[in-house]
Design an enzyme around this catalytic site. Structure first.
Site, short mmCIF file in Angstrom:
data_model
loop_
_atom_site.label_atom_id
_atom_site.label_comp_id
_atom_site.label_asym_id
_atom_site.label_seq_id
_atom_site.Cartn_x
_atom_site.Cartn_y
_atom_site.Cartn_z
N GLU A 1 0.85 -1.21 0.00
CA GLU A 1 0.00 0.00 0.00
C GLU A 1 0.87 1.25 0.00
O GLU A 1 0.85 2.03 0.94
CB GLU A 1 -0.88 0.01 1.26
N PRO A 2 1.66 1.45 -1.04
CA PRO A 2 2.55 2.60 -1.03
C PRO A 2 1.81 3.90 -1.32
O PRO A 2 0.89 3.93 -2.14
CB PRO A 2 3.53 2.28 -2.16
N GLY A 3 2.20 4.94 -0.65
CA GLY A 3 1.66 6.26 -0.92
C GLY A 3 2.79 7.21 -1.28
O GLY A 3 3.03 7.55 -2.44
N ARG A 4 3.57 7.55 -0.26
CA ARG A 4 4.61 8.57 -0.41
C ARG A 4 5.60 8.26 -1.53
O ARG A 4 5.95 9.14 -2.32
CB ARG A 4 5.39 8.63 0.92
N ARG B 1 3.30 19.44 6.94
CA ARG B 1 4.35 18.54 7.41
C ARG B 1 5.41 19.20 8.29
O ARG B 1 5.76 18.65 9.34
CB ARG B 1 5.01 17.80 6.23
N CYS C 1 -0.83 32.86 11.74
CA CYS C 1 -0.55 33.40 13.07
C CYS C 1 -0.26 32.30 14.09
O CYS C 1 -0.94 32.17 15.10
CB CYS C 1 -1.73 34.24 13.54
N GLU C 2 0.72 31.46 13.77
CA GLU C 2 1.15 30.38 14.67
C GLU C 2 2.66 30.29 14.54
O GLU C 2 3.18 30.33 13.43
CB GLU C 2 0.59 29.02 14.21
N TYR D 1 1.00 13.86 1.04
CA TYR D 1 0.64 14.49 2.31
C TYR D 1 0.86 16.01 2.28
O TYR D 1 1.14 16.62 3.31
CB TYR D 1 1.40 13.84 3.48
N1 LLP Z 1 -1.39 1.89 4.51
C1 LLP Z 1 -1.83 2.34 5.71
C2 LLP Z 1 -2.71 1.48 6.49
C3 LLP Z 1 -1.43 3.59 6.18
O1 LLP Z 1 -1.87 4.02 7.37
C4 LLP Z 1 -0.58 4.40 5.39
C5 LLP Z 1 -0.16 5.73 5.85
C6 LLP Z 1 -0.16 3.91 4.14
C7 LLP Z 1 -0.57 2.65 3.74
C8 LLP Z 1 0.73 4.68 3.21
O2 LLP Z 1 1.96 4.92 3.79
P1 LLP Z 1 3.16 5.56 2.94
O3 LLP Z 1 3.58 4.55 1.89
O4 LLP Z 1 2.67 6.80 2.32
O5 LLP Z 1 4.20 5.79 3.95
N2 LLP Z 1 0.96 12.53 7.14
C9 LLP Z 1 2.21 11.82 7.33
C10 LLP Z 1 2.12 10.40 6.88
C11 LLP Z 1 1.00 9.61 7.52
C12 LLP Z 1 0.88 8.23 6.96
C13 LLP Z 1 -0.33 7.53 7.47
N3 LLP Z 1 -0.56 6.22 6.96
C14 LLP Z 1 3.33 12.58 6.64
O6 LLP Z 1 3.09 13.66 6.08
O7 LLP Z 1 4.48 12.15 6.69
#
Ligand code: LLP
Length: 434
Positions: free
Chosen positions: A293-296, A333, A363-364, A392
């Protein structure tokens, strides 16, 4: 919708993107071409604005996909990183599947062309409405977070006369060695069930009329920059799957979650291909499909935030502040995690660097993108680029101080288009009455 056709050659504005096994379709060209394009976009849509490069996303996806080397797998793009429709649609067109963390994300995934059986649904506190709809859609898997939730999903499935495909989210008590705010795999974190409780819960799921256990799920955190915790988590779920198989509970997939980090500051991170090969090596003798489940890693390096200097000020004995027109409203972030992002002026002026704080207009006191950063000279009106904000960034933006959401632009080859226009104040206020 604004569209632009630029005269400059296709380019990547992210010189450090690792293409892995697959060459990106756009290669880096002269910095002036990159600057010209961003300048052009900023004049057309205003600042602050997010700008993404489709080629960088395609290259990152292709790298992960290729690294599986034919081993059965599914890449579920984690929509939470960036759920703008055009970005989700781009990933869908590449053959990705989807990971949703709310009903809103499930619906965005459906709208962008994912079938229900391509969507996994995770969430530490799913509401009754979310469970009801997730069950009725027949998602690929609902990732179960607790015994209580197991029961609630079963009840809803029985009431609907269906069997819901479920995976159990296990908490392996592994330290992801990431920022504590984005670590999720320790016993002290709220996520999942302790892995030693998992066999009993799988037996329970297998016995329920409304549930079909199809997988095990683990996600130990985000922005993980060492391979070991990810390997250990994978090995833990594989061992669990073997133990379950011995009891006659046959799973279909192991969902290893997301979490792979990117290099925000140039320091070494895990190579995405090596990460995938490690997961496959851990899983191969089980024969089970690997889901991730990649995001970043897919969208982070593809995005920049373009912002304008609105003030520069310094008093004797005090810091030098560069104030820009983007702040914690556009990019949370730095304020939330003290996160580092590379920042540079779009055009370099003559003169020496000085140490500055680059701050937003909010204003923080946490509203700072960088503190004590060596920075070239800038003047009011100059454009400044914040790097690696594709994940993000826009997804976590908000409208504090009644600041409308910033526009987003997608570059594709030598064209670019607005994929979200700037919100108007009227739109922001449209839900309210006086
Ligand atoms: N799967 C689950 C269940 C998750 O909770 C997350 C991220 C991902 C996949 C994707 O993770 P990634 O591959 O993107 O690392 N807002 C924070 C990151 C929070 C991530 C939350 N869960 C930031 O800006 O660094």
């Amino acid at each position: 919708m604004a569209n632009g056709r630029l005269r400059v050659a296709p380019e990547s504005y992210h010189p450090t993107i690792e293409s892995g096994d697959v060459a990106p379709t756009a290669s880096s060209t002269a910095p002036h071409a990159r600057a010209a394009r961003l300048q052009d976009i900023a004049s057309a849509v205003g600042t602050p604005c997010y700008v993404y490069d489709a080629a960088v996303i395609r290259a990152a996806y292709a790298t992960l996909d290729a690294a599986f080397g034919g081993y059965p797998h599914a890449i579920h793009y984690a929509l939470k990183a960036n759920s703008s429709l055009a970005i989700v649609r781009l990933l869908q067109a590449l053959g990705s599947q989807a990971d949703a963390n709310s009903l809103g994300e499930v619906d965005v995934a459906l709208r962008c062309g994912f079938r229900p059986d391509q969507i996994v649904f995770t969430g530490v506190g799913k509401s009754a409405a979310e469970i009801d709809r997730a069950v009725s859609l027949g998602l690929l898997a609902i990732n179960v977070e607790s015994p209580g939730e197991l029961d609630r999903i079963d009840q809803r499935a029985v009431a609907q006369g269906v069997r819901a495909r479920v995976a159990l989210r296990v908490n392996p008590d592994i330290d992801a060695k990431s920022h504590p705010h984005i670590s999720t795999g320790l016993r002290s974190n709220k996520f999942g069930v302790p892995i030693d409780e998992a066999p009993a819960l799988f037996r329970e799921m297998a016995a329920r009329r409304g549930l079909q256990p199809v997988g095990a799920h683990v996600h130990i955190g985000s922005q993980i920059t060492t391979l070991d915790p990810l390997r250990q988590a994978a090995e833990a779920v594989v061992a669990l799957a073997h133990a379950l198989a011995d009891e006659g509970i046959a799973l279909q997939h192991l969902d290893m979650g997301g979490g792979l980090g990117i290099s925000y500051d140039g320091s070494p991170v895990v190579d995405p291909s090596e990460y995938v090969r490690t997961l496959v090596a851990a899983t191969r003798n089980s024969g089970l499909q690997v889901a991730i489940e990649p995001g970043r890693v897919l969208v982070g390096p593809a995005g920049v935030l373009v912002t304008t200097v609105v003030d520069v000020k310094q008093f004797p004995g005090a810091k030098r502040f560069v104030v820009v027109d983007a702040g914690m409203t556009e990019l949370m972030r730095p304020a939330l995690y003290n996160a580092y992002h590379r920042i540079e002026p779009l055009a370099r002026r003559d003169g020496d660097e000085s140490v500055v704080d680059i701050v937003g207009p909010i204003c923080e006191s946490t509203d700072a993108y960088a503190r004590d950063r060596a920075f070239p000279p800038v003047a009011v009106g100059d454009l400044v680029v914040v790097h690696d904000v594709g994940a993000y960034g826009a997804a976590m933006a908000h409208t504090y101080l009644r600041r409308p959401l910033a526009p987003e632009v997608l570059i594709d080859g030598d064209e670019w288009r607005l994929i979200r226009r700037r919100q108007t104040l009227d739109e922001l206020l449209a839900l309210e009455t006086e």
